[in-house]
Scaffold this active site. Sequence first.
Site, short mmCIF file in Angstrom:
data_model
loop_
_atom_site.label_atom_id
_atom_site.label_comp_id
_atom_site.label_asym_id
_atom_site.label_seq_id
_atom_site.Cartn_x
_atom_site.Cartn_y
_atom_site.Cartn_z
N SER A 147 0.84 -1.20 0.00
CA SER A 147 0.00 0.00 0.00
C SER A 147 0.87 1.25 0.00
O SER A 147 2.07 1.19 0.31
CB SER A 147 -0.87 0.00 1.27
OG SER A 147 -1.38 1.29 1.55
N TYR A 160 -3.54 0.04 9.99
CA TYR A 160 -3.35 -0.35 8.58
C TYR A 160 -1.93 -0.03 8.12
O TYR A 160 -1.28 -0.86 7.48
CB TYR A 160 -4.38 0.39 7.74
CG TYR A 160 -4.43 0.04 6.28
CD1 TYR A 160 -3.78 0.83 5.34
CD2 TYR A 160 -5.14 -1.06 5.82
CE1 TYR A 160 -3.83 0.54 3.99
CE2 TYR A 160 -5.21 -1.35 4.47
CZ TYR A 160 -4.56 -0.55 3.56
OH TYR A 160 -4.62 -0.84 2.21
P1 NAP Z 1 -11.84 -4.98 -0.54
O1 NAP Z 1 -12.68 -4.48 -1.66
O2 NAP Z 1 -12.21 -4.64 0.86
O3 NAP Z 1 -11.66 -6.58 -0.67
C1 NAP Z 1 -10.90 -7.25 0.29
C2 NAP Z 1 -11.30 -8.70 0.23
O4 NAP Z 1 -10.63 -9.43 1.27
C3 NAP Z 1 -12.81 -8.85 0.49
O5 NAP Z 1 -13.36 -9.85 -0.34
C4 NAP Z 1 -12.82 -9.27 1.94
O6 NAP Z 1 -13.97 -9.94 2.34
C5 NAP Z 1 -11.61 -10.19 1.97
N1 NAP Z 1 -11.21 -10.49 3.36
C6 NAP Z 1 -11.17 -9.64 4.39
N2 NAP Z 1 -10.81 -10.28 5.51
C7 NAP Z 1 -10.62 -11.59 5.17
C8 NAP Z 1 -10.23 -12.77 5.88
N3 NAP Z 1 -9.97 -12.73 7.19
N4 NAP Z 1 -10.15 -13.94 5.20
C9 NAP Z 1 -10.43 -13.99 3.88
N5 NAP Z 1 -10.79 -12.90 3.14
C10 NAP Z 1 -10.88 -11.73 3.79
O7 NAP Z 1 -10.36 -4.45 -0.73
P2 NAP Z 1 -9.58 -4.03 -2.06
O8 NAP Z 1 -9.70 -2.55 -2.24
O9 NAP Z 1 -9.92 -4.96 -3.20
O10 NAP Z 1 -8.09 -4.31 -1.55
C11 NAP Z 1 -7.52 -5.59 -1.67
C12 NAP Z 1 -6.13 -5.48 -1.08
O11 NAP Z 1 -5.46 -4.35 -1.64
C13 NAP Z 1 -6.17 -5.23 0.44
O12 NAP Z 1 -5.05 -5.90 1.03
C14 NAP Z 1 -5.96 -3.72 0.55
O13 NAP Z 1 -5.37 -3.36 1.78
C15 NAP Z 1 -5.03 -3.48 -0.60
N6 NAP Z 1 -4.99 -2.11 -1.13
C16 NAP Z 1 -6.14 -1.52 -1.55
C17 NAP Z 1 -6.03 -0.23 -2.12
C18 NAP Z 1 -7.24 0.54 -2.61
O14 NAP Z 1 -7.10 1.75 -2.86
N7 NAP Z 1 -8.38 -0.08 -2.79
C19 NAP Z 1 -4.79 0.39 -2.25
C20 NAP Z 1 -3.67 -0.27 -1.76
C21 NAP Z 1 -3.79 -1.53 -1.23
P3 NAP Z 1 -15.10 -9.05 3.07
O15 NAP Z 1 -15.89 -8.45 1.95
O16 NAP Z 1 -15.86 -10.00 3.93
O17 NAP Z 1 -14.37 -7.99 3.89
C1 GCO Z 2 -6.96 5.24 3.11
C2 GCO Z 2 -7.07 4.31 1.94
C3 GCO Z 2 -5.70 3.76 1.57
C4 GCO Z 2 -5.83 2.80 0.43
C5 GCO Z 2 -4.51 2.26 0.03
C6 GCO Z 2 -3.57 3.32 -0.46
O1 GCO Z 2 -7.89 5.24 3.95
O2 GCO Z 2 -5.97 5.98 3.15
O3 GCO Z 2 -7.96 3.24 2.23
O4 GCO Z 2 -5.12 3.17 2.68
O5 GCO Z 2 -6.63 1.73 0.79
O6 GCO Z 2 -3.94 1.47 1.02
O7 GCO Z 2 -2.46 2.67 -1.01
#
Ligand code: NAP
Ligand code: GCO
Length: 266
Positions: A147, A160
Amino acid sequence: MISEKSFRLDGKVALITGASYGIGFAIASAYANVGATIVFNDINQELVDKGMAAYKEAGIDAHGYVCDVTDEHAVTELVAKIEKEVGTVDILVNNAGIIRRIPMLEMSADEFRKVIDVDLNAPFIVSKAVIPGMLKKGKGKIINICSMMSELGRETVSAYAAAKGGLKMLTRNICSEYGEANIQCNGIGPGYIATPQTAPLRERQADGSRHPFDQFIIAKTPAARWGTTEDLMGPAVFLASEASDFVNGHILYVDGGILAYIGKQP
Ligand code: NAP
Ligand code: GCO
């Protein structure tokens, strides 16, 4: 010699955690498009069923399993079942994650621990479960979804950021411990991506204006836009393919330039 084949995943079994939707689903779809067999898990049957329907609609014959990635016994059983029913995991993407946006002084230790458990302990648990199979095959790829918060802090995301900073170092440590066994462990650091996780940060205001945080991210991103899950597909394929066999311990930031930019003058 480099060729298109260098970026293919034919014959590979890829496990993407938490991949019923969002970033995990996009990465799994990209892997399927270049030949991989897709295995995913999610935390409950409803989500797995939702994911299976979405994969089927996309023409992908995925294998879905219910598993809470924080439960070491359940993960051990999951990997054994995958190895029996599908095959040894060649590629692991530790994608499952949660975020809790709570000011530190208002956050309980249990809430802090929960985020650390899913975002940091679970990648350790799942990696530990798949590495033995990779050692037997003499190769493997582990990709941790880090992230911006692996590098930067911001208000309300202490747990986080601590988890994602730790995940960066876990990535480097798996690289250090298993590089000689031809296992490459790298990270992808997405910028701000439009998924359900960030939906609260992009909600339109009552007067129809953009959310202040939405405007902030646009000003902080040289690309002047939020990322999409499609933006992550190419980097994820690269890190899972033989084209990256000498890339190890690296966090590939896919952020439109956020980490390089002071931000547009208000
Ligand atoms: P998301 O839409 O919240 O999806 C996360 C998935 O992980 C959901 O299906 C969630 O299920 C599942 N999950 C949560 N806890 C779990 C557990 N204990 N066991 C199995 N599955 C579990 O998140 P996303 O935006 O796609 O992000 C995916 C990854 O990228 C995460 O690691 C997040 O931190 C990272 N990330 C996201 C962003 C962003 O801007 N979106 C940026 C940087 C990094 P539930 O629906 O039940 O929660
Ligand atoms: C926040 C956002 C970010 C993104 C991502 C950025 O609240 O700042 O959720 O943390 O999820 O991790 O890279």
